[in-house]
Motif scaffolding. Structure first.
Motif, short mmCIF file in Angstrom:
data_model
loop_
_atom_site.label_atom_id
_atom_site.label_comp_id
_atom_site.label_asym_id
_atom_site.label_seq_id
_atom_site.Cartn_x
_atom_site.Cartn_y
_atom_site.Cartn_z
N GLN A 298 0.83 -1.20 0.00
CA GLN A 298 0.00 0.00 0.00
C GLN A 298 0.87 1.26 0.00
O GLN A 298 0.56 2.23 -0.69
CB GLN A 298 -0.92 0.01 1.23
CG GLN A 298 -1.97 -1.07 1.21
CD GLN A 298 -3.03 -0.81 0.16
OE1 GLN A 298 -3.51 0.29 0.02
NE2 GLN A 298 -3.35 -1.83 -0.62
N ILE B 76 -4.25 7.22 2.44
CA ILE B 76 -4.17 5.78 2.19
C ILE B 76 -3.95 5.00 3.48
O ILE B 76 -4.69 4.08 3.80
CB ILE B 76 -3.01 5.47 1.20
CG1 ILE B 76 -3.15 6.29 -0.07
CG2 ILE B 76 -2.95 3.98 0.91
CD1 ILE B 76 -4.39 6.02 -0.85
N PRO C 295 -6.57 5.95 7.03
CA PRO C 295 -7.94 5.46 6.98
C PRO C 295 -8.02 3.95 7.15
O PRO C 295 -8.89 3.44 7.85
CB PRO C 295 -8.42 5.86 5.57
CG PRO C 295 -7.57 6.99 5.19
CD PRO C 295 -6.24 6.77 5.84
N GLN C 296 -7.08 3.24 6.52
CA GLN C 296 -7.11 1.78 6.65
C GLN C 296 -6.70 1.33 8.04
O GLN C 296 -7.29 0.42 8.61
CB GLN C 296 -6.17 1.15 5.63
CG GLN C 296 -6.61 1.35 4.21
CD GLN C 296 -5.74 0.58 3.26
OE1 GLN C 296 -5.56 -0.61 3.40
NE2 GLN C 296 -5.18 1.27 2.28
N ARG D 45 -9.50 2.03 10.52
CA ARG D 45 -10.63 1.13 10.32
C ARG D 45 -10.35 -0.23 10.95
O ARG D 45 -11.23 -0.86 11.51
CB ARG D 45 -10.88 0.97 8.82
CG ARG D 45 -12.17 0.27 8.53
CD ARG D 45 -12.44 0.27 7.06
NE ARG D 45 -11.48 -0.55 6.35
CZ ARG D 45 -11.67 -0.95 5.11
NH1 ARG D 45 -12.75 -0.60 4.47
NH2 ARG D 45 -10.77 -1.68 4.49
N LEU E 27 -18.08 1.05 7.30
CA LEU E 27 -16.73 1.14 6.74
C LEU E 27 -16.26 -0.20 6.22
O LEU E 27 -15.40 -0.27 5.36
CB LEU E 27 -15.76 1.63 7.80
CG LEU E 27 -15.93 3.08 8.24
CD1 LEU E 27 -14.92 3.42 9.30
CD2 LEU E 27 -15.78 4.00 7.06
N GLY F 140 -16.03 -2.51 2.00
CA GLY F 140 -15.12 -2.96 0.95
C GLY F 140 -14.39 -4.24 1.27
O GLY F 140 -13.64 -4.75 0.46
N GLU F 141 -14.61 -4.77 2.47
CA GLU F 141 -13.86 -5.97 2.84
C GLU F 141 -14.33 -7.15 2.00
O GLU F 141 -15.47 -7.23 1.61
CB GLU F 141 -14.08 -6.29 4.32
CG GLU F 141 -13.74 -5.16 5.24
CD GLU F 141 -12.30 -5.18 5.70
OE1 GLU F 141 -11.46 -5.76 5.00
OE2 GLU F 141 -12.04 -4.60 6.76
N PHE G 232 -6.21 0.20 -3.40
CA PHE G 232 -6.55 0.68 -2.06
C PHE G 232 -7.90 0.10 -1.66
O PHE G 232 -8.93 0.48 -2.20
CB PHE G 232 -6.59 2.21 -2.03
CG PHE G 232 -5.33 2.82 -2.54
CD1 PHE G 232 -4.09 2.39 -2.08
CD2 PHE G 232 -5.36 3.82 -3.49
CE1 PHE G 232 -2.92 2.95 -2.56
CE2 PHE G 232 -4.19 4.39 -3.97
CZ PHE G 232 -2.97 3.94 -3.51
N PRO G 233 -7.92 -0.83 -0.70
CA PRO G 233 -9.15 -1.58 -0.45
C PRO G 233 -10.27 -0.75 0.16
O PRO G 233 -11.42 -1.15 0.10
CB PRO G 233 -8.70 -2.67 0.53
CG PRO G 233 -7.48 -2.14 1.17
CD PRO G 233 -6.82 -1.27 0.15
N HIS G 234 -9.93 0.42 0.75
CA HIS G 234 -10.98 1.20 1.39
C HIS G 234 -11.66 2.17 0.43
O HIS G 234 -12.54 2.91 0.83
CB HIS G 234 -10.42 1.95 2.59
CG HIS G 234 -9.35 2.94 2.24
ND1 HIS G 234 -8.19 2.58 1.59
CD2 HIS G 234 -9.28 4.27 2.41
CE1 HIS G 234 -7.45 3.64 1.40
NE2 HIS G 234 -8.08 4.69 1.89
N LEU G 235 -11.22 2.18 -0.82
CA LEU G 235 -11.80 3.11 -1.80
C LEU G 235 -12.43 2.31 -2.94
O LEU G 235 -12.00 1.20 -3.24
CB LEU G 235 -10.71 4.02 -2.37
CG LEU G 235 -9.95 4.87 -1.36
CD1 LEU G 235 -8.81 5.60 -2.05
CD2 LEU G 235 -10.87 5.86 -0.70
#
Lengths: 600, 242
Positions: free
Chosen positions: A492, A510, A513-514, A517, A595, A598-599, B91-94
């Motif tokens: 990442q 980037i 936020p991850q 979460r 949140l 997207g998982e 980017f997995p959160h977007l």
């Protein structure tokens, strides 16, 4: 309808009585739960309990001995918070709809809960009399019980059967907030609980007609409710204005600072000092910052930037130890730190513009806080402390989280930094704060901290407590967040680098936020711990919510004798703590769900 | 005119020397395939070109800018060079759309509407416009890699680097990614591709290189490389993989 009941009965059987073992467990647990609630209800309803000890001390619970003529400050703070909340809900109004059946269903479930408690409530309960004998009395006669049961059953039946009609509508989930707030406000007007009054012989009498318990607060609460409603509509109306969202976010960040100085301080402002020293200093540093931002890309200035930085730092060090006014010292420190950041952030015109705003806001806040906050308090409260009760608990919790969370983020990033000096300092702070008990830090705040502050700077005890709390929970936040940072794969970072992001963008868009979460559950449990731990301040003589209930009211004999009624108060305190922490954990679960979209 | 020039690039990981003096040129519009056994330094080499790894000796000049410790140069080069990774690194959160627009908005300072238009255009080009609002976790590997290509292209790079783009994919998905890469090669993009897909090398490469133990063993046109290799190491490599 019969099908529905059959289906439910079947699923009930499958989940509770699927085997002998689970049947035994079900029955045993049900028995224990019912007995627990019976015991609690019996305890609460015996005649030796004086619940008026709780109800009559609401003012004490909320603000302790805060002077009545300054209540307007508290109300304004609460009102401002609600107005801001209304604006935010209006601006960020989501389009999610709640189905009517869901609402009716929750009413039905609530009704069932009341029904359950009415049925299991004990008829007789016993308590220990003054002479040590056990007295048993009737607490809920069959007639009263029936009188309660019938309306509750009707209530349940209405909301159960309503789903079989074709009454179907949806409500915007944001709009539901009003309903939740409307109920308590309406209750304040209509529910009448007696306040105690004393006759000539100091005997309690119940006044006729009944005075509602919230007589003095119903007008302010109603005004606040109306203001909330109005700001919600204003928020919906102005939501398309450019950069309104960042303005509101900024206001949320500044609000606690404002409230803090507002409730605690009645600043004695001398116009000569403000005009003669504050404003010139403010203007000078504002100009300095603006010049740095404007000319940072100038080639000549760029060439000598390291010299400029060196001179600034030297000036700061000299300035801090000289006799300059406090404001000038802090501004010097601020501009030195600011100058380090400027070249990295001001690469574009947009970055420059936001830097200018940041600089102006930072200076205004600082000046305001130093002038308003550092002056002698004008609000005098009987006793040693300034402020207590739920306001103090709430303040410690909110302020603790406000300051410690960003601090935690910074410490976590610092501990992962490549620069050894930053890493060592951050690791040092974290390890030092974590390895000493919180109570020790509280004593440190109350006794020792003043020694470490420069001469002439004196902070209120609450401010000192907030300082150590910020570091203490900040260290825990930092370790939690560091855990989140470690869970981010190296790819990442590389991907963000490869598309040309600056380090700042990489971290804020980037990585953070991850990382956050990933650690929401631990962050929330840290916040809950911090909220509850705020009751430890009792040990250094502050009167928090719990202390009011346990010690203050339990020993209250004037004007009404409540000695020995601390158990009722403890139950009340426990329920209030539970409501807040439970709401917090439910909200966080919702956020997590949102949140986690997207998982995989 | 060569767009990438490297002169005697050396790199160590601790005591281990990963690159032992690589010198090469890449011309504008050229498609270069780099192959070699694992651990031969080929990935390290292309990661040096946009500074994901730092070389310790030698010179790397990309589009006239030399890579040094100067952050400005590094950022300038990174915005000229797109990179596609073996493990996608979306980017997995977007959402897919946000993945592609993020750098345009924050690095290129474009406005949102403009960058979303560009993103849709690129998604059409890689063949998955209907997935724009999904999250990367909801896509197949091949689709994710195509999004990654679109994300790199959104910066309008002059050079694209591919670090084993198909190694983590199922055989069926490899084709869809290679098709996108072939289309890209034909459009005149300068590309350096580290891959084991010899079919791709034969079809679109202008030049093929073989790395072994941190050295450039052979550099040749595809025809010569596959049919008439110069060094014994190449013959051995080809005999093992073909």
């Amino acid at each position: 309808m019969i099908d529905l009941i059959k289906k439910n009965a079947k699923s009930l059987q499958e989940s509770l009585f699927s085997s002998v073992g689970s049947s035994v467990l079900t029955i045993a647990t049900t028995y224990l739960v019912i007995n627990f609630f019976r015991g609690m209800l019996g305890f609460a309803m015996t005649s030796d309990k004086d619940w008026l000890a709780v109800l009559n001390n609401m003012q004490l619970y909320m603000v302790q001995a805060y002077p009545e003529e300054d209540f307007i400050r508290v109300w304004l703070s609460v009102g401002l918070t609600f107005v801001l909340a209304g604006l935010s809900i209006g601006i960020w109004r989501n389009e999610e709809r709640v189905k009517s059946s869901q609402i009716f269903n929750s009413f039905f479930k609530g009704g069932l809960g009341v029904l359950f408690f009415t049925i299991i409530a004990p008829t007789n309960a016993s308590f220990m009399g003054n002479d040590g004998s056990v007295i048993t009395e009737e607490v809920l006669s069959m007639d009263t019980r029936l009188g309660l049961l019938i309306p509750v059953i009707i209530f349940c039946a209405i909301f159960f059967s309503i789903r079989f009609t074709n009454l179907n509508f949806t409500v915007n989930s944001s709009d539901m907030v009003f309903f939740y707030l409307f109920l308590p406000v309406a209750l304040i007007w209509f529910v009448k609980l007696p306040t105690i009054q004393l006759d000539q012989n100091n005997e309690r009498i119940i006044p006729e007609p009944l005075m509602p318990i919230a007589n003095t607060t119903k007008i302010p609460w109603t005004v606040i409710f109306v203001a909330f409603l109005a700001s919600y509509f204003i928020g919906m109306y102005i939501k398309n204005i450019k950069s309104i969202k960042s303005a509101i976010s900024l206001s949320w960040f500044l609000l606690p600072l404002l409230i803090f100085s507002w409730i605690f301080k009645k600043p004695q402002i001398e116009m000569s000092v403000v005009l003669g020293s504050d404003l010139p200093i403010f203007g000078f540093f504002l100009l300095w910052g603006f010049l740095v931002i404007t000319f940072v890309n100038n080639s000549l200035f760029k060439k000598y930037y390291s010299t400029y930085l060196g001179v600034t730092f030297l000036l700061t060090i000299v300035g801090v130890f000289s006799g300059l006014p406090m404001l000038a010292k802090t501004c010097l420190l601020l501009i030195a730190l600011f100058s380090v950041v400027v070249p990295a952030v001001s690469t574009s015109s947009q970055g420059k513009r936001s830097l200018l705003i940041v600089w102006a806001v930072a200076l205004v806040t600082l000046t305001f806080l130093l002038r308003g906050g550092a002056s002698d308090t004008g609000i005098v409260v009987p006793g040693s402390s300034i402020f207590g009760g739920f306001s103090l608990t709430w303040l410690l919790a909110i302020f603790g989280t406000y300051v410690s969370f960003p601090l935690g983020v910074l410490l976590a990033l610092g501990r992962n930094s490549k620069l050894p000096i930053i890493r060592i300092v951050c690791t040092g702070i974290i390890e030092l704060t974590r390895s000493v008990p919180y109570i020790t830090w509280l004593f440190f705040a109350s006794v020792t901290l003043a020694v470490f502050l420069p001469a002439g700077v004196e902070f209120n005890l609450i401010v000192r407590v907030l300082m150590v709390t910020a570091f203490f929970s900040g260290a825990y936040f930092a370790e939690n967040i560091r855990g989140g940072l470690q869970s981010i794969p190296k790819g990442q970072y590389e991907a963000a680098d490869a598309i040309g992001m600056s380090p700042f963008q990489k971290i804020s868009l980037i990585i953070m936020p991850q990382a956050l979460r990933a650690v929401i559950p631990t962050l929330v449990s840290s916040a809950i711990t911090a909220f509850k731990d705020s009751s430890l301040v009792t040990i250094i003589g502050l009167f928090d919510f719990l202390t009011i209930g346990k010690t203050v009211i339990g020993n209250q004999s004037i004007p009404v004798n409540f000695v020995g009624h601390d158990r009722e108060n403890l139950i009340f305190v426990a329920i209030v703590y539970w409501i807040f922490t439970f709401t917090l954990s439910r909200r966080s679960m919702k956020v997590e769900k949102k949140l986690g979209l997207g998982e995989r | 005119m060569s767009i990438i020039q490297t002169k005697d690039v050396k790199k160590w990981f601790g005591d281990f020397q990963a690159l032992k003096g690589i010198s090469m040129d890449v011309a504008e519009g050229e498609v270069l395939v780099v192959c070699g056994p694992s651990g031969s330094g080929k990935s390290t080499f292309i990661r040096c070109i946009n500074r994901l790894e730092q070389h310790q000796e030698g010179q790397i000049i990309v589009d006239g800018i030399e890579l040094t410790n100067d952050l400005k140069n590094i950022e300038a080069i990174r915005s000229e060079v797109g990179m596609v990774f073996q493990s996608f690194n979306l980017f997995p959160h977007l959402t897919v759309m946000q993945n592609i627009t993020l750098a345009q908005i924050w690095v290129r300072k474009k406005n949102r509407a403009e960058s979303e238009e560009k993103a849709m255009e690129l998604l059409e080009r890689v063949g998955i416009p209907e997935q724009a609002q999904k999250f990367p976790g909801q896509l197949s590997g091949g689709q994710q890699q195509r999004v990654a290509i679109a994300r790199a292209l959104a910066m309008e790079p002059k050079i694209m680097l591919f670090d084993e783009p198909t190694s983590a994919l199922d055989p069926e998905m490899i084709k869809e990614v290679l098709d996108v890469m072939k289309e890209l090669a034909k459009s005149g993009m300068t590309m350096i591709v580290v891959t084991h897909e010899m079919g791709f090398a034969k079809e679109v490469a202008d030049r093929v290189m073989l790395f072994d133990e941190g050295m450039l063993v052979e550099e040749n046109t595809p025809e010569e490389f596959f049919n008439n290799p110069k060094s014994d190491r190449t013959k051995l490599f080809l005999s093992q993989i073909l």
